[in-house]
Scaffold this motif. Structure first.
Motif, PDB file in Angstrom:
ATOM      1  N   ARG A 248       0.835  -1.216   0.000  1.00 18.28           N
ATOM      2  CA  ARG A 248       0.000   0.000   0.000  1.00 18.28           C
ATOM      3  C   ARG A 248       0.870   1.267   0.000  1.00 18.28           C
ATOM      4  O   ARG A 248       0.531   2.263  -0.668  1.00 18.28           O
ATOM      5  N   LEU A 249       1.963   1.230   0.752  1.00 18.32           N
ATOM      6  CA  LEU A 249       2.867   2.389   0.770  1.00 18.32           C
ATOM      7  C   LEU A 249       3.482   2.621  -0.612  1.00 18.32           C
ATOM      8  O   LEU A 249       3.538   3.757  -1.095  1.00 18.32           O
ATOM      9  N   ILE A 250       3.936   1.529  -1.263  1.00  8.97           N
ATOM     10  CA  ILE A 250       4.529   1.650  -2.608  1.00  8.97           C
ATOM     11  C   ILE A 250       3.484   2.157  -3.599  1.00  8.97           C
ATOM     12  O   ILE A 250       3.774   3.024  -4.438  1.00  8.97           O
ATOM     13  N   SER A 251       2.261   1.631  -3.494  1.00 11.38           N
ATOM     14  CA  SER A 251       1.193   2.049  -4.413  1.00 11.38           C
ATOM     15  C   SER A 251       0.840   3.519  -4.218  1.00 11.38           C
ATOM     16  O   SER A 251       0.624   4.245  -5.186  1.00 11.38           O
ATOM     17  N   HIS A 252       0.776   3.949  -2.965  1.00  5.75           N
ATOM     18  CA  HIS A 252       0.412   5.351  -2.688  1.00  5.75           C
ATOM     19  C   HIS A 252       1.510   6.312  -3.120  1.00  5.75           C
ATOM     20  O   HIS A 252       1.225   7.415  -3.609  1.00  5.75           O
ATOM     21  N   ALA A 253       2.776   5.878  -2.976  1.00  2.28           N
ATOM     22  CA  ALA A 253       3.893   6.733  -3.390  1.00  2.28           C
ATOM     23  C   ALA A 253       4.056   6.760  -4.908  1.00  2.28           C
ATOM     24  O   ALA A 253       4.610   7.715  -5.457  1.00  2.28           O
ATOM     25  N   GLY A 254       3.596   5.723  -5.603  1.00  2.00           N
ATOM     26  CA  GLY A 254       3.715   5.660  -7.059  1.00  2.00           C
ATOM     27  C   GLY A 254       4.743   4.653  -7.517  1.00  2.00           C
ATOM     28  O   GLY A 254       4.589   4.031  -8.553  1.00  2.00           O
ATOM     29  N   SER A 255       5.807   4.486  -6.739  1.00  2.00           N
ATOM     30  CA  SER A 255       6.845   3.497  -7.036  1.00  2.00           C
ATOM     31  C   SER A 255       7.740   3.364  -5.813  1.00  2.00           C
ATOM     32  O   SER A 255       7.681   4.183  -4.886  1.00  2.00           O
ATOM     33  N   LEU A 256       8.563   2.333  -5.831  1.00  4.16           N
ATOM     34  CA  LEU A 256       9.500   2.127  -4.725  1.00  4.16           C
ATOM     35  C   LEU A 256      10.549   3.229  -4.683  1.00  4.16           C
ATOM     36  O   LEU A 256      10.986   3.647  -3.598  1.00  4.16           O
ATOM     37  N   THR A 257      10.925   3.733  -5.844  1.00 10.89           N
ATOM     38  CA  THR A 257      11.921   4.824  -5.900  1.00 10.89           C
ATOM     39  C   THR A 257      11.362   6.094  -5.270  1.00 10.89           C
ATOM     40  O   THR A 257      12.057   6.788  -4.517  1.00 10.89           O
ATOM     41  N   ASN A 258      10.099   6.406  -5.580  1.00  8.70           N
ATOM     42  CA  ASN A 258       9.474   7.591  -4.970  1.00  8.70           C
ATOM     43  C   ASN A 258       9.354   7.443  -3.459  1.00  8.70           C
ATOM     44  O   ASN A 258       9.546   8.411  -2.709  1.00  8.70           O
ATOM     45  N   LEU A 259       9.022   6.227  -3.007  1.00  8.22           N
ATOM     46  CA  LEU A 259       8.921   5.993  -1.565  1.00  8.22           C
ATOM     47  C   LEU A 259      10.279   6.160  -0.889  1.00  8.22           C
ATOM     48  O   LEU A 259      10.367   6.685   0.222  1.00  8.22           O
ATOM     49  N   ALA A 260      11.346   5.711  -1.580  1.00  5.90           N
ATOM     50  CA  ALA A 260      12.690   5.846  -1.024  1.00  5.90           C
ATOM     51  C   ALA A 260      13.115   7.314  -0.938  1.00  5.90           C
ATOM     52  O   ALA A 260      13.933   7.670  -0.082  1.00  5.90           O
ATOM     53  N   LYS A 261      12.564   8.160  -1.802  1.00 17.16           N
ATOM     54  CA  LYS A 261      12.924   9.586  -1.796  1.00 17.16           C
ATOM     55  C   LYS A 261      12.203  10.358  -0.692  1.00 17.16           C
ATOM     56  O   LYS A 261      12.645  11.450  -0.332  1.00 17.16           O
ATOM     57  N   TYR A 262      11.104   9.804  -0.185  1.00 16.35           N
ATOM     58  CA  TYR A 262      10.334  10.518   0.837  1.00 16.35           C
ATOM     59  C   TYR A 262      11.081  10.542   2.167  1.00 16.35           C
ATOM     60  O   TYR A 262      11.729   9.555   2.539  1.00 16.35           O
ATOM     61  N   PRO A 263      10.968  11.646   2.929  1.00 14.31           N
ATOM     62  CA  PRO A 263      11.501  11.652   4.298  1.00 14.31           C
ATOM     63  C   PRO A 263      10.571  10.881   5.227  1.00 14.31           C
ATOM     64  O   PRO A 263       9.441  10.544   4.872  1.00 14.31           O
ATOM     65  N   ALA A 264      11.044  10.583   6.417  1.00 17.71           N
ATOM     66  CA  ALA A 264      10.272   9.785   7.365  1.00 17.71           C
ATOM     67  C   ALA A 264       8.990  10.490   7.787  1.00 17.71           C
ATOM     68  O   ALA A 264       7.957   9.841   8.024  1.00 17.71           O
ATOM     69  N   SER A 265       9.033  11.820   7.859  1.00 21.41           N
ATOM     70  CA  SER A 265       7.833  12.576   8.263  1.00 21.41           C
ATOM     71  C   SER A 265       6.713  12.434   7.229  1.00 21.41           C
ATOM     72  O   SER A 265       5.533  12.395   7.580  1.00 21.41           O
ATOM     73  N   THR A 266       7.085  12.327   5.947  1.00 20.06           N
ATOM     74  CA  THR A 266       6.083  12.145   4.897  1.00 20.06           C
ATOM     75  C   THR A 266       5.533  10.722   4.918  1.00 20.06           C
ATOM     76  O   THR A 266       4.334  10.505   4.736  1.00 20.06           O
ATOM     77  N   VAL A 267       6.405   9.732   5.127  1.00 18.24           N
ATOM     78  CA  VAL A 267       5.967   8.334   5.181  1.00 18.24           C
ATOM     79  C   VAL A 267       5.024   8.126   6.364  1.00 18.24           C
ATOM     80  O   VAL A 267       4.075   7.329   6.279  1.00 18.24           O
ATOM     81  N   GLN A 268       5.243   8.853   7.447  1.00 20.18           N
ATOM     82  CA  GLN A 268       4.414   8.694   8.636  1.00 20.18           C
ATOM     83  C   GLN A 268       2.952   9.042   8.367  1.00 20.18           C
ATOM     84  O   GLN A 268       2.049   8.321   8.818  1.00 20.18           O
ATOM     85  N   ILE A 269       2.690  10.087   7.607  1.00 23.30           N
ATOM     86  CA  ILE A 269       1.311  10.520   7.360  1.00 23.30           C
ATOM     87  C   ILE A 269       0.859  10.182   5.935  1.00 23.30           C
ATOM     88  O   ILE A 269      -0.143  10.727   5.448  1.00 23.30           O
ATOM     89  N   LEU A 270       1.596   9.286   5.265  1.00 19.26           N
ATOM     90  CA  LEU A 270       1.228   8.912   3.899  1.00 19.26           C
ATOM     91  C   LEU A 270      -0.121   8.188   3.925  1.00 19.26           C
ATOM     92  O   LEU A 270      -0.271   7.163   4.592  1.00 19.26           O
ATOM     93  N   GLY A 271      -1.078   8.713   3.207  1.00 22.30           N
ATOM     94  CA  GLY A 271      -2.432   8.171   3.201  1.00 22.30           C
ATOM     95  C   GLY A 271      -3.404   8.990   4.029  1.00 22.30           C
ATOM     96  O   GLY A 271      -4.612   8.733   3.988  1.00 22.30           O
ATOM     97  N   ALA A 272      -2.907   9.954   4.792  1.00 25.98           N
ATOM     98  CA  ALA A 272      -3.778  10.807   5.619  1.00 25.98           C
ATOM     99  C   ALA A 272      -3.652  12.256   5.193  1.00 25.98           C
ATOM    100  O   ALA A 272      -3.673  13.170   6.029  1.00 25.98           O
ATOM    101  N   GLU A 273      -3.527  12.489   3.885  1.00 26.69           N
ATOM    102  CA  GLU A 273      -3.319  13.852   3.375  1.00 26.69           C
ATOM    103  C   GLU A 273      -4.555  14.729   3.603  1.00 26.69           C
ATOM    104  O   GLU A 273      -4.438  15.924   3.914  1.00 26.69           O
ATOM    105  N   LYS A 274      -5.711  14.104   3.453  1.00 29.41           N
ATOM    106  CA  LYS A 274      -6.955  14.868   3.621  1.00 29.41           C
ATOM    107  C   LYS A 274      -7.079  15.401   5.058  1.00 29.41           C
ATOM    108  O   LYS A 274      -7.395  16.583   5.282  1.00 29.41           O
ATOM    109  N   ALA A 275      -6.783  14.525   6.023  1.00 26.54           N
ATOM    110  CA  ALA A 275      -6.850  14.944   7.428  1.00 26.54           C
ATOM    111  C   ALA A 275      -5.775  15.978   7.744  1.00 26.54           C
ATOM    112  O   ALA A 275      -6.001  16.905   8.542  1.00 26.54           O
ATOM    113  N   LEU A 276      -4.602  15.845   7.099  1.00 27.77           N
ATOM    114  CA  LEU A 276      -3.514  16.793   7.337  1.00 27.77           C
ATOM    115  C   LEU A 276      -3.900  18.190   6.871  1.00 27.77           C
ATOM    116  O   LEU A 276      -3.755  19.172   7.620  1.00 27.77           O
TER     117      LEU A 276
END
Length: 507
Positions: A248-276
């Motif tokens: 789900r994390l890879i799918s939401h980021a678009g690819s594994l490379t995009n997920l690897a580029k994200y900082p930890a703070s972004t990965v923490q709230i990945l999928g809760a953008e609307k609430a953010l």
């Protein structure tokens, strides 16, 4: 004017340097101005050459015009050839950027997790439809069997409730895996308040239930496929947070490379953008977790520690995704070690036990990972050697068969040539030594024929010589002496040749 490829941005290539040195007037009264469309390469060229560099402004327009009319500026280049060259360059650049590897394609993971979510929704909807449809006939079954897939299998098995008997108790127990539930279903069927149903309606319900059961079975197969793909593409992320949440994390980021580029703070709230964004708009509390909430760690943590453990888990997820993205040999060693660290941190929040330092854990992980990687490489090399040996053996076998065929053809060709030579020699005998040599050859040939006939006669008739009369023996001796005389005599005159011919006729 230069426009370097993005892969070489900021680096002066040797070919570019040589081209500029040969074509630019570096020394002279008039100072040349070099237009560069890329600012980084312009700064690098400024350091290499003592000329004025101009970037931006009119340079971009000139570069666009040169690209547009490039075929008319270069002799022998047509517009079609230029467009084909541009297309080929674009394709090669895209392929180099993608770094295509069949075994590490994350697109399949994205599609699989999307299909898995869709199947969950569809199976849920279809199961509710089966419950409502079959509930008219057997409403008590809904409370006894709450699971959707099991309910569909029971509806498929039972059919008409009035046909249930003690004999069908074993088959019911096989489906529900509980003897008490099977007995409860049997008792409920005898005292059910449901209405009667026609055979055609029952057939349709059974067919629809069969489709739902097959969809549930396919969902399990798809989940197994997703697990195997995650172990190939992102083994550390799967070992840390689970296959489904990692996918789900890879799918939401678009690819594994995009997920690897994200900082930890972004990965923490990945999928809760609307609430953010809602929290930012209303100036409320921002969400503590997004998709990583579905992992077991956050559910096991206490309410006051959920935010802290989610932040720590997001940090480890980022490390795991980067290792998976950029490692050559995929192993799950780092993921297991990171999972152990999260477990230790969870126990630290609950009991106060001090966890190990990250440096020590990573040293152990690096040591184990190198050992595993060397073992995997050794196995791959062994497999490659076997494959090459097999191919070599196959080539040798094909070469041997080809060599045998060629040898047979050569033998046939030589036989044919020998036969042709014999025919030619028989048709036109050599006349270099005149008539004397030809007559001598004929005599030798005839003598050989006579000897062969004599041998054959001796072989067929073993005791013929003993029973012969003395007269016959004399005749034989005469014939032998007559045959031997012409071989000994040398043809001196044509008269002797005629005498020999007459004697041969007589014999």
């Amino acid at each position: 004017m230069t426009n370097p490829p993005p892969s070489l941005a900021g680096v002066v290539h040797a070919d570019l340097k040589l081209f500029l040195e040969t074509n630019l007037p570096l020394s002279g009264k008039k100072k040349a101005v070099l237009g560069v469309s890329d600012a980084k390469i312009g700064a690098a060229l400024q350091e290499e050459f003592s000329i004025s560099i101009q970037t931006g402004g009119v340079v971009a327009e000139i570069a666009r015009g040169v690209r547009l009319h490039f075929h008319s500026l270069v002799k022998g280049l047509t517009a079609l050839a230029a467009s084909k060259a541009q297309l080929g360059l674009g394709h090669s650049y895209s392929r180099a950027k993608v770094k295509f590897n069949v075994n590490r394609v994350d697109n399949m993971i994205i599609q699989s997790i999307a299909l898995l979510d869709q199947l969950d929704k569809d199976i849920n909807t279809f199961s509710m439809r089966v419950r409502e449809w079959y509930g008219y006939h057997f409403p008590e079954l809904i409370k006894i069997v709450p699971d959707n897939s099991t309910y569909c299998r029971m509806a498929q098995l039972i059919g008409n409730r009035k046909e249930l008997s003690e004999e069908s108790l074993e088959s019911l127990e096989e489906v529900v895996m509980d003897a008490a539930k099977a007995q409860a279903i049997l008792d409920a069927s005898r005292s059910s308040m449901g209405m009667d149903i026609s055979p055609i309606d029952l057939i349709n319900i059974e067919r629809f239930s069969n489709r739902v059961v097959s969809l549930a079975a396919y969902r399990l197969e798809l989940q197994e496929y997703l697990r195997s793909k995650m172990s190939q593409v992102a083994p550390n992320l799967a070992a840390l947070i689970g296959e489904v949440v990692g996918a789900r994390l890879i799918s939401h980021a678009g690819s594994l490379t995009n997920l690897a580029k994200y900082p930890a703070s972004t990965v923490q709230i990945l999928g809760a953008e609307k609430a953010l964004f809602r929290a930012l708009k209303t100036r409320g509390n921002t969400p503590k977790y997004g998709l990583i909430f579905h992992s077991t760690f956050i559910g096991r943590a206490a309410a006051k520690n959920k935010g802290r453990i989610s932040r720590y888990l997001a940090n480890k997820c980022t490390i795991a995704s980067r290792i998976d993205c950029f490692s050559e040999v995929p192993t799950s060693v780092y993921g297991d070690k990171l999972r152990g660290q999260v477990e230790e941190r969870l126990s630290f929040y609950e009991t106060g036990d001090v966890p190990r330092k990250n440096v020590d854990v990573m040293k152990e992980a690096v040591k184990e990972a190198t050992d595993v990687a060397t073992e995997i490489k050794r196995k791959l090399e062994k497999k490659e050697k076997k494959r090459r040996k097999r191919e070599k053996k196959l080539q040798e076998e094909t070469g041997e068969t080809n060599g045998e065929v060629e040898a047979e053809n050569e033998v046939k060709k030589k036989k044919k040539q020998a036969a042709e030579v014999i025919e030619v020699a028989a048709e036109s005998p050599a006349a270099e030594n005149g008539a004397e040599d030809s007559s001598a050859k004929k005599k030798k040939k005839r003598k050989a024929e006579v000897e062969i006939q004599a041998e054959e006669a001796a072989a067929t008739d073993n005791g013929a010589e003993e029973t012969d009369t003395p007269a016959k023996k004399k005749k034989k001796r005469k014939t032998e002496t007559k045959d031997a005389e012409p071989a000994e005599e040398t043809p001196e005159t044509p008269v002797s040749e005629k005498k020999k011919k007459k004697k041969k006729k007589e014999t």
